[in-house]
Design a protein around this motif. Structure first.
Motif, short mmCIF file in Angstrom:
data_model
loop_
_atom_site.label_atom_id
_atom_site.label_comp_id
_atom_site.label_asym_id
_atom_site.label_seq_id
_atom_site.Cartn_x
_atom_site.Cartn_y
_atom_site.Cartn_z
N ASP A 5 0.86 -1.27 0.06
CA ASP A 5 -0.07 -0.09 0.00
C ASP A 5 0.59 1.16 -0.35
N GLY A 6 1.62 1.19 -0.16
CA GLY A 6 2.84 2.51 -0.81
C GLY A 6 3.94 2.95 0.30
N PHE A 7 3.41 2.32 1.58
CA PHE A 7 4.96 2.36 2.99
C PHE A 7 5.77 2.33 2.62
N PRO A 8 6.90 2.87 3.05
CA PRO A 8 7.88 2.45 2.73
C PRO A 8 8.79 1.48 3.45
N SER A 28 17.80 5.28 7.92
CA SER A 28 18.45 5.09 9.27
C SER A 28 17.45 6.22 9.71
N VAL A 29 16.35 5.48 11.40
CA VAL A 29 15.78 7.43 11.39
C VAL A 29 16.24 6.45 12.91
N ALA A 45 6.60 9.16 11.24
CA ALA A 45 6.93 9.18 9.50
C ALA A 45 5.20 9.46 9.06
N GLY A 46 4.82 9.59 9.87
CA GLY A 46 3.25 9.55 9.11
C GLY A 46 2.72 8.21 8.48
N LEU A 47 3.09 7.31 9.39
CA LEU A 47 2.49 5.61 9.28
C LEU A 47 2.25 5.39 10.11
#
Length: 78
Positions: A5-8, A28-29, A45-47
């Motif tokens: 669904d387009g999630f990285p 890296s986060v 990350a808005g996810l």
């Protein structure tokens, strides 16, 4: 590479003392010390709706979501 669904693509790397390195879309986060930390990185990350148990979205390297290394001992504590 994008996940479902387009999630990285999110990768939780092999654990090292103190946590597990997390990357999203190859960047890296930070270091997670629990599943809650992984969820927080996704939220930032808005996810926030990304399913952590879906292998098309999250790649758990070196063990699944239940595997967390011990934090290093701080010689100044205790």
């Amino acid at each position: 590479m994008d996940g479902l669904d387009g999630f990285p693509s999110l990768v939780v790397h092999v654990g090292q003392p103190g946590g597990r390195q997390v990357s999203i879309g190859g960047e890296s986060v930070g270091v997670a010390r629990s599943v809650a930390d992984v969820a927080e990185f996704l939220r930032r990350a808005g996810l926030e709706d990304a399913p952590l148990d879906d292998p098309d979205v999250v790649e758990w390297r070196g063990g699944g979501s239940a595997i967390w290394p011990a934090r290093p001992v701080d010689p100044d504590e205790g």
